[in-house]
Design a protein around this motif. Sequence first.
Motif, PDB file in Angstrom:
ATOM      1  N   ASN A   1      32.031  -4.690 -16.396  1.00 11.95           N
ATOM      2  CA  ASN A   1      30.633  -4.290 -16.564  1.00 11.95           C
ATOM      3  C   ASN A   1      29.671  -5.340 -16.028  1.00 11.95           C
TER       4      ASN A   1
ATOM      5  N   ASP B   1      26.960  -4.286 -13.447  1.00 10.27           N
ATOM      6  CA  ASP B   1      25.544  -4.499 -13.754  1.00 10.27           C
ATOM      7  C   ASP B   1      24.850  -5.279 -12.643  1.00 10.27           C
TER       8      ASP B   1
ATOM      9  N   LYS C   1      24.261  -2.731  -9.993  1.00  7.49           N
ATOM     10  CA  LYS C   1      23.107  -1.889 -10.325  1.00  7.49           C
ATOM     11  C   LYS C   1      21.802  -2.601 -10.011  1.00  7.49           C
TER      12      LYS C   1
END
Length: 421
Positions: A45, A49, A52
Amino acid sequence: MTIHFDKEAVLEALRGLLKIKTVSANAGAITPEAPLGTGINEAINYVLDLGKSFGFRTKNCDGYCGYVEIGEGEEMVAAITHIDTVEVGDDWTVPPFDLTIDGDRIYGRGVLDDKGLTIVSLFALKALMDAGVPISKRVRLIVGGDEEGGNWACMNRYKETEETPSYSFSPDSGFPVIFAEKGIMNIIFQKKLEAAMPILKFSGGKQINSVPDYAKAVFNGQTYEAKGKTAHAMEPDKGDNALLKLANELRTAGIDHPIIDLLGRATTKGFGIDLSDAVSGELTLNPAIVQVDDKKAVLRCDIRYPVTMKSSDLCAAIQKATADLGFDFEMDHDVKPLHVDKDSFLVTSLQKVYADYTGDLSEPMVSGGGTYARAFENAVAFGGVFTGEENTCHQTDEFWSIDSMAKNFDIIVKALAVLAQ
């Protein structure tokens, strides 16, 4: 194509990833969201992230793996990396779960294998997007969480539901292109011990794919210890095997035990597998883990075998060479060799990227390592360690150079651009 290596941003991103403990099979609690451990899922993650924040499309595949993606098009090409690491081991002089910078060197567990190259690849995608490089395919970074464990539950999960790249490479090895990877076989010897046998307690080794750097034995109230040097199992000659050292010490002390006899024979010649081929060279053997108590003796070994050989033939040879010792033998794990045609589009394209960048016209190479390139068709290992550089994967005080990091960044950007044209 003008690209920029943002050293400070890359190092800061890497620092954050190193702080997440992702030791294979020891990465925190197992939960439905984190089947490989909470640390693995957190690290996946973390990378997603970051992606993103750069404007990438992302997906976490049930805590096993994840990917970030840029571009448009029916086809997709990929770089494939991993965020799990081997055990830390002993005698580190720097914090293993942090980034230490000393001149051109950076230290930390996974800084080279493979967290550093994961971050470098992520920023390579960003550079492609920021520079507006014309591409006709989607470009994906696939991040796995179970590479070091050997079972590759991450890639198995990915292939259940996700798209297979048309072409891909794993920057988790070296340069130039690794067109062939030896087979990887794990074997186990087990023997039940008779109650009348003098009790020897012997333990050593933590990871099947690392040369063990420490072993301990207790016999008749006396403790024996041996220290060695860890190294990657694909290059056991670069380490110093503590199991073999301790077995020799016990033998010299006049101690008689089946595990000592077995370790005394645990060489390629002793196991009847002193073999090689013209494509990929010599077979290697790493006696990796020993566990002995009053009831049972167990030895686990890692074997990297040439691409033209069959694991079944090797098992037959080992059984024949060790039958008189009375151990039960089994093959626990077998990853078939990788062998991609040297003249394929993938190999020749990546070779040209490397040669144009470095001026080095060396031929494609063979490795004893096992990378995610084996997970897909049309995939090779490409990236990581340059010829002449020290390979510190799996070693104490694992380090990489910032200069090598920057060069890898440049090459990965260019490689992805060529494959995505």
